[in-house]
Motif scaffolding. Structure first.
Motif, PDB file in Angstrom:
ATOM      1  N   ARG A  33      -6.493 -65.045  50.674  1.00 50.25           N
ATOM      2  CA  ARG A  33      -7.199 -66.235  51.568  1.00 50.25           C
ATOM      3  C   ARG A  33      -8.179 -65.429  52.745  1.00 50.25           C
ATOM      4  NH1 ARG A  33      -2.743 -69.735  53.962  1.00 50.25           N
ATOM      5  NH2 ARG A  33      -2.594 -70.407  51.627  1.00 50.25           N
ATOM      6  N   ALA A  34      -7.925 -64.157  53.144  1.00 48.75           N
ATOM      7  CA  ALA A  34      -8.536 -63.304  54.063  1.00 48.75           C
ATOM      8  C   ALA A  34      -9.948 -63.203  53.681  1.00 48.75           C
ATOM      9  CB  ALA A  34      -7.653 -62.016  54.555  1.00 48.75           C
ATOM     10  N   ARG A  35     -10.030 -62.739  52.381  1.00 49.95           N
ATOM     11  CA  ARG A  35     -11.043 -62.299  51.926  1.00 49.95           C
ATOM     12  C   ARG A  35     -12.261 -63.547  51.430  1.00 49.95           C
ATOM     13  NH1 ARG A  35     -15.423 -59.579  50.842  1.00 49.95           N
ATOM     14  NH2 ARG A  35     -16.050 -58.947  48.817  1.00 49.95           N
ATOM     15  N   TRP A  36     -11.409 -64.793  51.191  1.00 52.41           N
ATOM     16  CA  TRP A  36     -12.133 -66.136  51.159  1.00 52.41           C
ATOM     17  C   TRP A  36     -12.678 -66.559  52.369  1.00 52.41           C
ATOM     18  CZ3 TRP A  36     -15.171 -68.211  47.933  1.00 52.41           C
ATOM     19  CH2 TRP A  36     -15.267 -69.618  48.167  1.00 52.41           C
ATOM     20  N   ARG A  37     -11.918 -66.321  53.765  1.00 59.31           N
ATOM     21  CA  ARG A  37     -12.482 -66.663  54.918  1.00 59.31           C
ATOM     22  C   ARG A  37     -13.549 -65.893  55.222  1.00 59.31           C
ATOM     23  NH1 ARG A  37      -6.467 -67.572  57.747  1.00 59.31           N
ATOM     24  NH2 ARG A  37      -6.156 -69.815  56.785  1.00 59.31           N
ATOM     25  N   ILE A  38     -13.730 -64.519  55.146  1.00 60.95           N
ATOM     26  CA  ILE A  38     -14.866 -63.721  55.481  1.00 60.95           C
ATOM     27  C   ILE A  38     -16.036 -64.468  54.565  1.00 60.95           C
ATOM     28  CG2 ILE A  38     -15.793 -61.546  54.995  1.00 60.95           C
ATOM     29  CD1 ILE A  38     -12.975 -60.255  55.103  1.00 60.95           C
ATOM     30  N   GLN A  39     -15.908 -64.852  53.428  1.00 59.96           N
ATOM     31  CA  GLN A  39     -17.078 -65.358  52.641  1.00 59.96           C
ATOM     32  C   GLN A  39     -17.581 -66.807  53.497  1.00 59.96           C
ATOM     33  OE1 GLN A  39     -18.743 -63.752  50.365  1.00 59.96           O
ATOM     34  NE2 GLN A  39     -17.285 -62.128  50.722  1.00 59.96           N
ATOM     35  N   GLN A  40     -16.640 -67.422  53.792  1.00 59.98           N
ATOM     36  CA  GLN A  40     -17.053 -68.597  54.377  1.00 59.98           C
ATOM     37  C   GLN A  40     -17.688 -68.439  55.940  1.00 59.98           C
ATOM     38  OE1 GLN A  40     -13.002 -70.425  54.411  1.00 59.98           O
ATOM     39  NE2 GLN A  40     -13.835 -71.993  53.489  1.00 59.98           N
ATOM     40  N   LEU A  41     -17.137 -67.329  56.535  1.00 62.09           N
ATOM     41  CA  LEU A  41     -17.876 -66.947  57.668  1.00 62.09           C
ATOM     42  C   LEU A  41     -19.104 -66.367  57.471  1.00 62.09           C
ATOM     43  CD1 LEU A  41     -17.611 -66.269  60.792  1.00 62.09           C
ATOM     44  CD2 LEU A  41     -16.480 -64.097  60.200  1.00 62.09           C
ATOM     45  N   ARG A  42     -19.335 -65.698  56.580  1.00 61.78           N
ATOM     46  CA  ARG A  42     -20.684 -64.988  56.071  1.00 61.78           C
ATOM     47  C   ARG A  42     -21.633 -66.205  55.495  1.00 61.78           C
ATOM     48  NH1 ARG A  42     -19.563 -59.809  52.030  1.00 61.78           N
ATOM     49  NH2 ARG A  42     -19.538 -58.432  53.485  1.00 61.78           N
ATOM     50  N   ALA A  43     -21.044 -67.320  55.154  1.00 59.94           N
ATOM     51  CA  ALA A  43     -21.970 -68.552  54.428  1.00 59.94           C
ATOM     52  C   ALA A  43     -22.212 -69.203  55.980  1.00 59.94           C
ATOM     53  CB  ALA A  43     -21.029 -69.256  53.712  1.00 59.94           C
ATOM     54  N   ALA A  44     -21.288 -69.095  56.641  1.00 64.25           N
ATOM     55  CA  ALA A  44     -21.943 -70.081  58.258  1.00 64.25           C
ATOM     56  C   ALA A  44     -22.996 -69.322  59.088  1.00 64.25           C
ATOM     57  CB  ALA A  44     -20.479 -70.341  58.890  1.00 64.25           C
ATOM     58  N   LEU A  45     -22.933 -68.009  58.857  1.00 62.49           N
ATOM     59  CA  LEU A  45     -23.794 -67.379  59.746  1.00 62.49           C
ATOM     60  C   LEU A  45     -25.114 -67.055  59.208  1.00 62.49           C
ATOM     61  CD1 LEU A  45     -21.542 -64.619  61.378  1.00 62.49           C
ATOM     62  CD2 LEU A  45     -21.951 -66.574  62.352  1.00 62.49           C
ATOM     63  N   THR A  46     -25.807 -68.425  58.876  1.00 63.19           N
ATOM     64  CA  THR A  46     -27.234 -68.403  58.635  1.00 63.19           C
ATOM     65  C   THR A  46     -28.206 -67.901  59.534  1.00 63.19           C
ATOM     66  OG1 THR A  46     -27.591 -70.513  58.542  1.00 63.19           O
ATOM     67  CG2 THR A  46     -26.533 -70.033  56.757  1.00 63.19           C
TER      68      THR A  46
END
Length: 296
Positions: A33-46
């Protein structure tokens, strides 16, 4: 020791958009879950979202420092900038799983290591068209099983086991990638034919397992389709029987019996009214009388 938490996929298989077209994605059932949240954060920071936030911050600072008359306008513009940043980030987070047709043409973090987040048939292009087709068939089988009306009749754990079986098959296939590259190199080296043949046998054993998994999953799909067709027939028969029972209960005969005397009753009233006002016979009565006279 704390139990590791995983990000549960919304569905085992989803349709992804790539630069070369659409493809079915089989999601890793054990992404931390932590790995997925990192990906979501990366996606949000466009870049656009961060730029909008920076513009909004500048406008807020300007609104504080400038005279009162301009404060409202700048505050509204800043609000629009922040709203755009939220929309931009949210849109990228929501499409993170399925949108992989990137303008840059380069794979995103989710695509760079096959199997870290998902598998798709194109990951196994180097394995040859036969293996790639088997991979596509395995992923399609999982999708068909989980979206079939028959899925509601299956034990959820059993359904999940079909998902895990598919994932494990593609995972061992991916793990055989280095061995395939080495075996290919050995075949070109003199004096290593024996070892190359041994590695080929081991690789064929892996391919055979993948074939068997594909066959078993397709068998599950065939059974699910057969039950779905049976359910459709049962539903049609049930509906037909219910409608037939309803037709039998309709008061059709009662309606007919109550309608039959209406003509005679209306005739009696009409002729009585005719006789009261001495209006003479109706045309059909004249015809009837003339016919009777002619017959005599």
């Amino acid at each position: 020791m704390a139990r590791k938490k995983f990000a549960t996929p919304r569905a085992p298989v989803e349709v992804g958009e790539f630069n070369l077209g659409i493809a079915l994605l089989l999601w890793n059932p054990a992404v931390p879950r932590a790995r997925w949240r990192i990906q979501q954060l990366r996606a949000a920071l466009t870049l656009r979202a961060m730029g909008a936030v920076a513009i909004g911050a500048i406008l807020i600072v300007a609104a504080v420092r400038l005279p009162e008359g301009n404060t409202i306008v700048l505050a509204v513009l800043a609000a629009f900038a922040f709203a755009y940043a939220i929309f931009e980030s949210g849109e990228h987070v929501l499409s993170l799983r399925t949108r992989h047709a990137h303008r840059s043409g380069f794979p995103c973090q989710l695509e760079r290591r096959p199997g870290e987040f998902f598998f798709e048939a194109a990951n196994f292009r180097e394995f040859g068209p036969a293996i790639q087709e088997k991979v596509r068939g395995i992923v399609e089988a999982v999708k068909d099983l989980h979206t079939s009306p028959a899925a509601a009749w299956l034990n959820p754990q059993l359904l999940h086991q079909t998902y895990l079986a598919a994932w494990d098959a593609l995972h061992i296939l991916e793990q055989s990638r280095p061995a395939r590259a080495v075996a290919s190199g050995l075949r070109a080296e003199p004096g290593t034919q024996g070892l190359a043949d041994t590695m080929d046998d081991a690789i064929e054993a892996i391919d055979h397992v993948v074939d068997e998994v594909h066959a078993h999953l397709r068998g599950c799909v065939v059974l699910a389709q057969a039950w779905t067709e049976k359910l459709a027939r049962i539903d049609q028969e049930t509906i037909a029987e219910a409608l037939l029972e309803g037709l039998r209960k309709l008061p059709a005969n009662h309606v007919l019996e109550s309608t039959r005397p209406l003509t005679e009753n209306v005739f009696a009233y009409i002729t009585a009214a005719r006789d009261t006002v001495k209006a003479g016979p109706f045309p059909w009565e004249l015809n009837y009388t003339e016919g009777k006279t002619d017959a005599q």
